[in-house]
Structure formats: structure tokens, C-alpha cells
Design a protein around this motif. Structure first.
Motif, PDB file in Angstrom:
ATOM      1  N   ALA A 171      -0.573   0.696 -10.895  1.00  0.00           N
ATOM      2  CA  ALA A 171      -0.399   1.242  -9.549  1.00  0.00           C
ATOM      3  C   ALA A 171      -1.738   1.612  -8.925  1.00  0.00           C
ATOM      4  O   ALA A 171      -1.975   1.374  -7.736  1.00  0.00           O
ATOM      5  CB  ALA A 171       0.526   2.462  -9.602  1.00  0.00           C
ATOM      6  N   LEU A 172      -2.634   2.192  -9.714  1.00  0.00           N
ATOM      7  CA  LEU A 172      -3.951   2.548  -9.185  1.00  0.00           C
ATOM      8  C   LEU A 172      -4.741   1.296  -8.811  1.00  0.00           C
ATOM      9  O   LEU A 172      -5.446   1.270  -7.788  1.00  0.00           O
ATOM     10  CB  LEU A 172      -4.721   3.365 -10.227  1.00  0.00           C
ATOM     11  CG  LEU A 172      -4.209   4.788 -10.481  1.00  0.00           C
ATOM     12  CD1 LEU A 172      -4.967   5.427 -11.632  1.00  0.00           C
ATOM     13  CD2 LEU A 172      -4.352   5.637  -9.224  1.00  0.00           C
ATOM     14  N   ARG A 173      -4.610   0.260  -9.646  1.00  0.00           N
ATOM     15  CA  ARG A 173      -5.333  -0.982  -9.330  1.00  0.00           C
ATOM     16  C   ARG A 173      -4.815  -1.563  -8.006  1.00  0.00           C
ATOM     17  O   ARG A 173      -5.590  -2.007  -7.159  1.00  0.00           O
ATOM     18  CB  ARG A 173      -5.157  -1.993 -10.453  1.00  0.00           C
ATOM     19  CG  ARG A 173      -5.903  -3.306 -10.188  1.00  0.00           C
ATOM     20  CD  ARG A 173      -5.663  -4.346 -11.272  1.00  0.00           C
ATOM     21  NE  ARG A 173      -6.218  -3.900 -12.544  1.00  0.00           N
ATOM     22  CZ  ARG A 173      -5.475  -3.505 -13.577  1.00  0.00           C
ATOM     23  NH1 ARG A 173      -4.158  -3.496 -13.471  1.00  0.00           N
ATOM     24  NH2 ARG A 173      -6.025  -3.111 -14.700  1.00  0.00           N
ATOM     25  N   GLN A 174      -3.471  -1.546  -7.846  1.00  0.00           N
ATOM     26  CA  GLN A 174      -2.898  -2.073  -6.615  1.00  0.00           C
ATOM     27  C   GLN A 174      -3.327  -1.245  -5.403  1.00  0.00           C
ATOM     28  O   GLN A 174      -3.588  -1.769  -4.314  1.00  0.00           O
ATOM     29  CB  GLN A 174      -1.371  -2.085  -6.722  1.00  0.00           C
ATOM     30  CG  GLN A 174      -0.697  -2.735  -5.538  1.00  0.00           C
ATOM     31  CD  GLN A 174      -1.088  -4.193  -5.391  1.00  0.00           C
ATOM     32  OE1 GLN A 174      -1.094  -4.929  -6.374  1.00  0.00           O
ATOM     33  NE2 GLN A 174      -1.434  -4.612  -4.189  1.00  0.00           N
ATOM     34  N   LEU A 175      -3.384   0.104  -5.574  1.00  0.00           N
ATOM     35  CA  LEU A 175      -3.812   0.968  -4.485  1.00  0.00           C
ATOM     36  C   LEU A 175      -5.253   0.683  -4.088  1.00  0.00           C
ATOM     37  O   LEU A 175      -5.581   0.571  -2.907  1.00  0.00           O
ATOM     38  CB  LEU A 175      -3.646   2.434  -4.891  1.00  0.00           C
ATOM     39  CG  LEU A 175      -4.156   3.479  -3.890  1.00  0.00           C
ATOM     40  CD1 LEU A 175      -3.370   3.366  -2.593  1.00  0.00           C
ATOM     41  CD2 LEU A 175      -4.043   4.880  -4.462  1.00  0.00           C
ATOM     42  N   LEU A 176      -6.125   0.531  -5.086  1.00  0.00           N
ATOM     43  CA  LEU A 176      -7.537   0.284  -4.792  1.00  0.00           C
ATOM     44  C   LEU A 176      -7.749  -1.097  -4.178  1.00  0.00           C
ATOM     45  O   LEU A 176      -8.689  -1.308  -3.401  1.00  0.00           O
ATOM     46  CB  LEU A 176      -8.365   0.427  -6.069  1.00  0.00           C
ATOM     47  CG  LEU A 176      -8.397   1.832  -6.693  1.00  0.00           C
ATOM     48  CD1 LEU A 176      -9.195   1.822  -7.985  1.00  0.00           C
ATOM     49  CD2 LEU A 176      -8.990   2.837  -5.713  1.00  0.00           C
ATOM     50  N   LEU A 177      -6.855  -2.068  -4.515  1.00  0.00           N
ATOM     51  CA  LEU A 177      -6.984  -3.396  -3.918  1.00  0.00           C
ATOM     52  C   LEU A 177      -6.397  -3.440  -2.509  1.00  0.00           C
ATOM     53  O   LEU A 177      -6.934  -4.097  -1.625  1.00  0.00           O
ATOM     54  CB  LEU A 177      -6.273  -4.428  -4.804  1.00  0.00           C
ATOM     55  CG  LEU A 177      -6.923  -4.718  -6.167  1.00  0.00           C
ATOM     56  CD1 LEU A 177      -6.059  -5.662  -6.964  1.00  0.00           C
ATOM     57  CD2 LEU A 177      -8.319  -5.287  -5.998  1.00  0.00           C
TER      58      LEU A 177
ATOM     59  N   TYR B 128      -5.710  -0.747  -0.374  1.00  0.00           N
ATOM     60  CA  TYR B 128      -6.180   0.229   0.607  1.00  0.00           C
ATOM     61  C   TYR B 128      -7.315  -0.309   1.473  1.00  0.00           C
ATOM     62  O   TYR B 128      -7.269  -0.163   2.699  1.00  0.00           O
ATOM     63  CB  TYR B 128      -6.600   1.504  -0.111  1.00  0.00           C
ATOM     64  CG  TYR B 128      -7.014   2.606   0.823  1.00  0.00           C
ATOM     65  CD1 TYR B 128      -8.368   2.898   1.026  1.00  0.00           C
ATOM     66  CD2 TYR B 128      -6.066   3.351   1.509  1.00  0.00           C
ATOM     67  CE1 TYR B 128      -8.754   3.901   1.882  1.00  0.00           C
ATOM     68  CE2 TYR B 128      -6.444   4.356   2.379  1.00  0.00           C
ATOM     69  CZ  TYR B 128      -7.794   4.623   2.556  1.00  0.00           C
ATOM     70  OH  TYR B 128      -8.164   5.616   3.410  1.00  0.00           O
ATOM     71  N   PRO B 129      -8.365  -0.947   0.910  1.00  0.00           N
ATOM     72  CA  PRO B 129      -9.412  -1.492   1.808  1.00  0.00           C
ATOM     73  C   PRO B 129      -8.862  -2.538   2.774  1.00  0.00           C
ATOM     74  O   PRO B 129      -9.247  -2.577   3.940  1.00  0.00           O
ATOM     75  CB  PRO B 129     -10.426  -2.101   0.828  1.00  0.00           C
ATOM     76  CG  PRO B 129     -10.191  -1.382  -0.464  1.00  0.00           C
ATOM     77  CD  PRO B 129      -8.721  -1.113  -0.507  1.00  0.00           C
ATOM     78  N   ALA B 130      -7.920  -3.384   2.281  1.00  0.00           N
ATOM     79  CA  ALA B 130      -7.349  -4.381   3.182  1.00  0.00           C
ATOM     80  C   ALA B 130      -6.546  -3.723   4.291  1.00  0.00           C
ATOM     81  O   ALA B 130      -6.582  -4.157   5.444  1.00  0.00           O
ATOM     82  CB  ALA B 130      -6.467  -5.348   2.385  1.00  0.00           C
ATOM     83  N   GLY B 131      -5.803  -2.656   3.960  1.00  0.00           N
ATOM     84  CA  GLY B 131      -5.046  -1.955   4.985  1.00  0.00           C
ATOM     85  C   GLY B 131      -5.944  -1.284   6.017  1.00  0.00           C
ATOM     86  O   GLY B 131      -5.673  -1.325   7.218  1.00  0.00           O
ATOM     87  N   VAL B 132      -7.027  -0.674   5.544  1.00  0.00           N
ATOM     88  CA  VAL B 132      -7.964  -0.039   6.477  1.00  0.00           C
ATOM     89  C   VAL B 132      -8.649  -1.088   7.357  1.00  0.00           C
ATOM     90  O   VAL B 132      -8.803  -0.908   8.573  1.00  0.00           O
ATOM     91  CB  VAL B 132      -8.999   0.800   5.700  1.00  0.00           C
ATOM     92  CG1 VAL B 132     -10.065   1.341   6.645  1.00  0.00           C
ATOM     93  CG2 VAL B 132      -8.312   1.942   4.974  1.00  0.00           C
TER      94      VAL B 132
ATOM     95  N   LEU C 280       0.829  -1.207   0.000  1.00  0.00           N
ATOM     96  CA  LEU C 280       0.000   0.000   0.000  1.00  0.00           C
ATOM     97  C   LEU C 280       0.859   1.252   0.000  1.00  0.00           C
ATOM     98  O   LEU C 280       0.603   2.212  -0.750  1.00  0.00           O
ATOM     99  CB  LEU C 280      -0.924  -0.019   1.226  1.00  0.00           C
ATOM    100  CG  LEU C 280      -1.810   1.221   1.436  1.00  0.00           C
ATOM    101  CD1 LEU C 280      -2.763   1.369   0.262  1.00  0.00           C
ATOM    102  CD2 LEU C 280      -2.574   1.102   2.739  1.00  0.00           C
ATOM    103  N   ILE C 281       1.921   1.262   0.812  1.00  0.00           N
ATOM    104  CA  ILE C 281       2.795   2.435   0.863  1.00  0.00           C
ATOM    105  C   ILE C 281       3.526   2.622  -0.461  1.00  0.00           C
ATOM    106  O   ILE C 281       3.659   3.742  -0.972  1.00  0.00           O
ATOM    107  CB  ILE C 281       3.789   2.288   2.028  1.00  0.00           C
ATOM    108  CG1 ILE C 281       3.028   2.279   3.369  1.00  0.00           C
ATOM    109  CG2 ILE C 281       4.819   3.399   2.016  1.00  0.00           C
ATOM    110  CD1 ILE C 281       3.909   2.036   4.563  1.00  0.00           C
ATOM    111  N   GLU C 282       4.001   1.515  -1.050  1.00  0.00           N
ATOM    112  CA  GLU C 282       4.702   1.623  -2.327  1.00  0.00           C
ATOM    113  C   GLU C 282       3.772   2.121  -3.434  1.00  0.00           C
ATOM    114  O   GLU C 282       4.158   2.968  -4.251  1.00  0.00           O
ATOM    115  CB  GLU C 282       5.283   0.264  -2.700  1.00  0.00           C
ATOM    116  CG  GLU C 282       6.411  -0.193  -1.769  1.00  0.00           C
ATOM    117  CD  GLU C 282       6.868  -1.602  -2.081  1.00  0.00           C
ATOM    118  OE1 GLU C 282       6.219  -2.242  -2.945  1.00  0.00           O
ATOM    119  OE2 GLU C 282       7.866  -2.056  -1.483  1.00  0.00           O
ATOM    120  N   ALA C 283       2.531   1.590  -3.475  1.00  0.00           N
ATOM    121  CA  ALA C 283       1.586   2.047  -4.488  1.00  0.00           C
ATOM    122  C   ALA C 283       1.234   3.515  -4.288  1.00  0.00           C
ATOM    123  O   ALA C 283       1.130   4.282  -5.252  1.00  0.00           O
ATOM    124  CB  ALA C 283       0.313   1.184  -4.450  1.00  0.00           C
TER     125      ALA C 283
END
Length: 375
Positions: A268-274, A276-280, A167-170
Motif C-alpha cells: 500500500a505504501l509503494r502504491q501511495l508513493l507511486l 501520489y506524484p502522478a495525482g499531484v 490514490l484514494i484507495e491506497a
């Protein structure tokens, strides 16, 4: 004549001695005495300073042991209000130099007088060092070592997983991409503001009202009423088209540039959207009904450093001699290895600028970058 001089010298000597005895030696006590009933001395000693609002007003003249405590006799040289006065034994410094501070609730008379006594209920003693150390020891003894280990383990599980790192890298990639297209983004915002300014003066209320009437007429099947409503709506629509036409091309151009930027960062956007919910969702697992769950992962030697391809001999730190550089030294580990692969040869190759599906068919011969009018 000599007798007169000797007499004057004797008088001056006696006066100076009397002044010294009164002012410095304090052979003649000044001020008034006040008693303070204490449960214990609390480190207070004779000749200790007595203050009022931080200003010295006297000293402790004597300490006497009573049947149930200690009685301190104060010699005060300044008026101290009597209303609600409290006597607090406090520490002046970390070495334990105690003094007595008088804390009345007001500044108006009446004042303390000769023979006044401050009761024990209006006194306060400092916390002893022994009690402080005992309370600290009790606090440490109440902490279960197993619970501390659980906190450390859960903290490692919470923030040491790969999801947070991805998440941080994305997020870093998205920030870098946004920084690269900052001028285009600023231009898009500026042109968008221009378009919004043109729409602010447009009669959207009238347009919405007429559109509602048109929709109601179509729903009821009154075609004639629909046609009449369309005639009334046509002038506002025509005015809106005329007002928007000069700004439509820059808006479409900037929208195309923004679309290209987001298409280039699709992965990168796909990875962020995948991620971010898991991180939250993972963040909410830190606090549960059974307590806090924290873990700690220092990531030491993760990944291990690359050692392949470096032929430079090792030398001691004390060796400060100049040696020639070895330009052929570089990491020769494969790009997919477990070590920290470094070097410019491992930088991903830049791909072609992606396009937007269906854009060319929609624009036809219209170039979204270099417009026919040169803008």
C-alpha cells in the motif's frame, strides 16, 4: 338645563370632528414640503412612504411630469439633515412596493426647509426588471455551448481516471493501518518524548564544539592533539551513554513494532508513493494557458452489480407478505470478474507478520518483543 347640555354636546362634537380632520384626515397639512428632481418615477407613486434612517418621516404628496423628468413633492414631518442628502428610490419587497429613502451624510443641522429641492444628480433609481432580465439574457448568450462541453469533458478526464481512484484507495489503506496500531504509535511518541527530554539537558553544544576540534585535528594529522581532544570528549560521551541506557530498550522495541507495521503495509505504501506524484502532477493540468479543463464522470453502474448466485424470485414492491429467507443466496461470480464481487469469501487472507531483514542478526538472543527483564 337641557339647552346647556345640548350646547356642551355640540362643542365636544365640533372639537372631536376638528381633531379627526387634522390628525387622521389631514385636511390641514402638517410639516414642510421638499422637492425631488428625478429622471423617471422608478415605480414611485403618490402617498408612497418617505423614510430617514429606516424611520418614516413623511409621504410623497404629488408627482409631476416636467420637461426632462419627474418632480416629486415630499411632505416631511421630521427634521432631515441637509448636508449631502441623497434621495434613493428603493423596493420594500419582492413585489415591487417602492418608497423614497433620504440618506444624508451627517446628522447635524442645517436641516431641509420648506421649498428645498434635491437635484437629480443626488438621486438614485432601482434597476428595472426589464433591464435585469435583459442583462441575464445577454450573459447567457455570451456563453459558448462548445466551451461548456469542453469544460465538462476535461473535468471528466481530470478526475475520472484510475490513478485518482488508486490514490484514494491506497490512502484509505494507510489510514486504516495507522488506526489499527494507534496504541503502539501513541506509546512510541510518549517514549520518544521521554528520550528527547533526557537529551535536552545534555550538553550538545560542548559536544559539537569538541567534535569539530577532533575532526580538525585528524584532518591536520596531529595525532597527539586528537588523543588529547578525545580525552576531553570522553566524559560528556560517557554521561550521554549513562543517561540514554534506561530508555534505549523501549525505544528499540517501539521502533521494531513500527518497522513491522510499515513492512506489513509495504504494497500500500509503494502504491501511495507511486500514485501520489502522478495525482499531484495531474492536478496542475486542470489549469492551463488555454483555460480550465474539467471533466465529470458519474460512474453509473461501474462496476455492474453481481447477478450470479441469487435465485430469489422477483416480486412487486406492493407485495408485503413474509417470505422465508434463502441462506444460500450469494454472489458466485469469480473474484477477478468485471462485476462488483461481494461476500466474505472474497476477503484477502491475512498473511504472516513480516519481519525486518537483519534484525535478528543484529539483536542476537535479544527478544525485541518480550525483553529479558519482563518489560
Amino acid at each position: 338645563m337641557n339647552r346647556l347640555k345640548l350646547l356642551l354636546l355640540a362643542l365636544v362634537t365640533v372639537a372631536a370632528g376638528a381633531y379627526t380632520a387634522v390628525e387622521y384626515a389631514e385636511l390641514v397639512p402638517r410639516g414642510y414640503r421638499v422637492g425631488v428632481e428625478l429622471a423617471e418615477a422608478g415605480g414611485l407613486y403618490e402617498r408612497a412612504e418617505v423614510t430617514y434612517r429606516g424611520v418614516p418621516v413623511g409621504r410623497v404628496e404629488a408627482l409631476e411630469v416636467t420637461a426632462d423628468g419627474v418632480r416629486a413633492t415630499l411632505r416631511l414631518e421630521a427634521p432631515v439633515p441637509k448636508a449631502g442628502v441623497r434621495a434613493v428610490v428603493a423596493n420594500r419587497s419582492g413585489v415591487g412596493e417602492q418608497y423614497l429613502d433620504l440618506q444624508p451624510t451627517g446628522a447635524a443641522p442645517p436641516y431641509l426647509e420648506e421649498g428645498a429641492v434635491i437635484g437629480r444628480e443626488r438621486t438614485r433609481l432601482p434597476v428595472s426588471t426589464a433591464k435585469l432580465l435583459g442583462d441575464a439574457e445577454a450573459l447567457l448568450a455570451s456563453v459558448d455551448p462548445d466551451d461548456v462541453g469542453t469544460v465538462v469533458t476535461e473535468l471528466e478526464r481530470a478526475i475520472g481516471g484510475p490513478e485518482l481512484r488508486r490514490l484514494i484507495e491506497a490512502g484509505s489503506e494507510v489510514v486504516d493501518a495507522a488506526a489499527e496500531v494507534a496504541p503502539e504509535t501513541v506509546a512510541l511518541i510518549r517514549d520518544g518524548e521521554t528520550v528527547l527530554e533526557t537529551q535536552r539537558g545534555f550538553g550538545w553544544k560542548e559536544f559539537s564544539r569538541d567534535l569539530a576540534e577532533f575532526t580538525e585535528a585528524v584532518e591536520t594529522g596531529a595525532v597527539n592533539s586528537v588523543i588529547d581532544g578525545a580525552v576531553s570528549v570522553s566524559p560528556p560521551v560517557a554521561g550521554m551513554v549513562d543517561d540514554v541506557q534506561p530508555f534505549l530498550r523501549p525505544l528499540v522495541r517501539n521502533a521494531v513494532i513500527g518497522g513491522q507495521v510499515f513492512s506489513a503495509q509495504e504494497s500500500a505504501l509503494r502504491q501511495l508513493l507511486l500514485g501520489y506524484p502522478a495525482g499531484v502532477a495531474g492536478a496542475f493540468t486542470v489549469v492551463g494557458e488555454d483555460g480550465l479543463h474539467f471533466g465529470l464522470n458519474l460512474n453509473l453502474n461501474v462496476p455492474p452489480p453481481c447477478k450470479e448466485g441469487y435465485g430469489t424470485p422477483w416480486r412487486r414492491p406492493q407485495d408485503l407478505s413474509v417470505r422465508p429467507a434463502v441462506p444460500d443466496s450469494h454472489c458466485r461470480a469469480p473474484a477477478g470478474g468485471a462485476t462488483g464481487v461481494r461476500g466474505a469469501r472474497n476477503v484477502p487472507e491475512a498473511g504472516p507478520t513480516p519481519g525486518i531483514p537483519g534484525l535478528r542478526e543484529w539483536l542476537g538472543d535479544y527478544d525485541p518483543v518480550t525483553w529479558p527483564d519482563g518489560s
